[in-house]
Design an enzyme around this catalytic site. Structure first.
Site, PDB file in Angstrom:
ATOM      1  N   CYS A 160       0.823  -1.210   0.000  1.00 58.85           N
ATOM      2  CA  CYS A 160       0.000   0.000   0.000  1.00 58.85           C
ATOM      3  C   CYS A 160       0.861   1.265   0.000  1.00 58.85           C
ATOM      4  O   CYS A 160       0.524   2.261  -0.640  1.00 58.85           O
ATOM      5  CB  CYS A 160      -0.926   0.009   1.212  1.00 58.85           C
ATOM      6  SG  CYS A 160      -2.102  -1.353   1.236  1.00 58.85           S
ATOM      7  N   ARG A 213      -7.951  -3.970  -3.549  1.00 56.35           N
ATOM      8  CA  ARG A 213      -7.388  -2.829  -4.272  1.00 56.35           C
ATOM      9  C   ARG A 213      -8.298  -2.494  -5.460  1.00 56.35           C
ATOM     10  O   ARG A 213      -8.070  -2.935  -6.586  1.00 56.35           O
ATOM     11  CB  ARG A 213      -5.975  -3.153  -4.739  1.00 56.35           C
ATOM     12  CG  ARG A 213      -5.046  -3.496  -3.598  1.00 56.35           C
ATOM     13  CD  ARG A 213      -3.622  -3.793  -4.067  1.00 56.35           C
ATOM     14  NE  ARG A 213      -2.845  -4.389  -2.983  1.00 56.35           N
ATOM     15  CZ  ARG A 213      -2.325  -3.698  -1.971  1.00 56.35           C
ATOM     16  NH1 ARG A 213      -2.474  -2.398  -1.928  1.00 56.35           N
ATOM     17  NH2 ARG A 213      -1.646  -4.320  -1.018  1.00 56.35           N
TER      18      ARG A 213
END
Length: 216
Positions: free
Chosen positions: A52, A129
């Site tokens: 991330c 995601r």
């Protein structure tokens, strides 16, 4: 036996669901956010995690390219605004990269559920995601989903955004692997008369009457 969890999954062409949320730049109401701009809204599983961090840094580093495409970035994860602020500060201190765009603090998972970012077979507590491309009319134009362990491709996100905007502006379609500067596909004929005109047209590159390209 547990019942299957039905996850709401907005589709391409849907109006983007409205919501209010706390972000790192203040409270927003989505329907009033980024008026007259495109929006790339993307979720990440958690703050202070390695993949991330690379992704959010990628968005931050290339934010000028999104600005040039009249596009606002909007991040999200199921973390508190305090965790977001700590992560933003930590990354800036350690790498010099500043996440200077709003990140939704979706601690109650309201937005994640609304947009189908929670997919139970992957995780029930972390958003996958997801990337939503939303036009100025707040219509969803393109959706990308990635699992928790695979980072996104920033070149492809910007290429897809550019393709959507180019298609809207010139009323054309994009062939495989299209990138700015490449030829585009002109709409196929819809009548015999249009087909004859296409066959006689020497201003575009024709494979046949139904597949023709031109330079913008």
């Amino acid at each position: 036996m547990e019942e299957n969890v039905i996850v709401s999954m907005p589709r391409i062409g849907d109006q983007a669901p409205d919501f209010t949320a706390v972000t790192t730049t203040g409270k927003i109401k989505f329907s009033d956010f980024a008026k007259d701009k495109w929006i790339v809204m993307f979720s990440h599983p958690a703050d202070f995690t390695p993949v991330c961090t690379t992704e959010m840094s990628g968005f931050a580093i290339r934010k000028p390219e999104f600005d040039a495409l009249n596009t606002e970035l909007l991040g999200l994860s199921i973390d508190s605004v305090h965790a977001h602020l700590g992560w933003v500060n930590n990354v800036k201190k350690n790498t010099g990269v500043y996440f200077n765009f709003p990140i939704i603090a979706d601690i109650d998972m309201k937005v994640s559920k609304l947009y189908g970012m929670l997919q139970p077979n992957e995780s029930e507590t972390a958003a996958v995601r997801a990337v939503f491309f939303i036009d100025p009319a707040k219509k969803i134009r393109l959706i990308m989903y990635y699992p928790l362990n695979v980072g996104r491709n920033m070149d492809e996100i910007i290429r897809a955004l550019t393709a959507l905007q180019t298609s809207d502006k010139y009323k054309v379609a994009m062939p495989l692997d299209w990138k700015p500067g490449d030829k585009v596909i002109v709409p196929p004929p819809k009548s015999l008369a249009e087909m004859e005109d296409r066959l006689a047209d020497d201003t575009c590159e024709k494979v046949d009457f139904y597949l023709a390209k031109k330079q913008l």
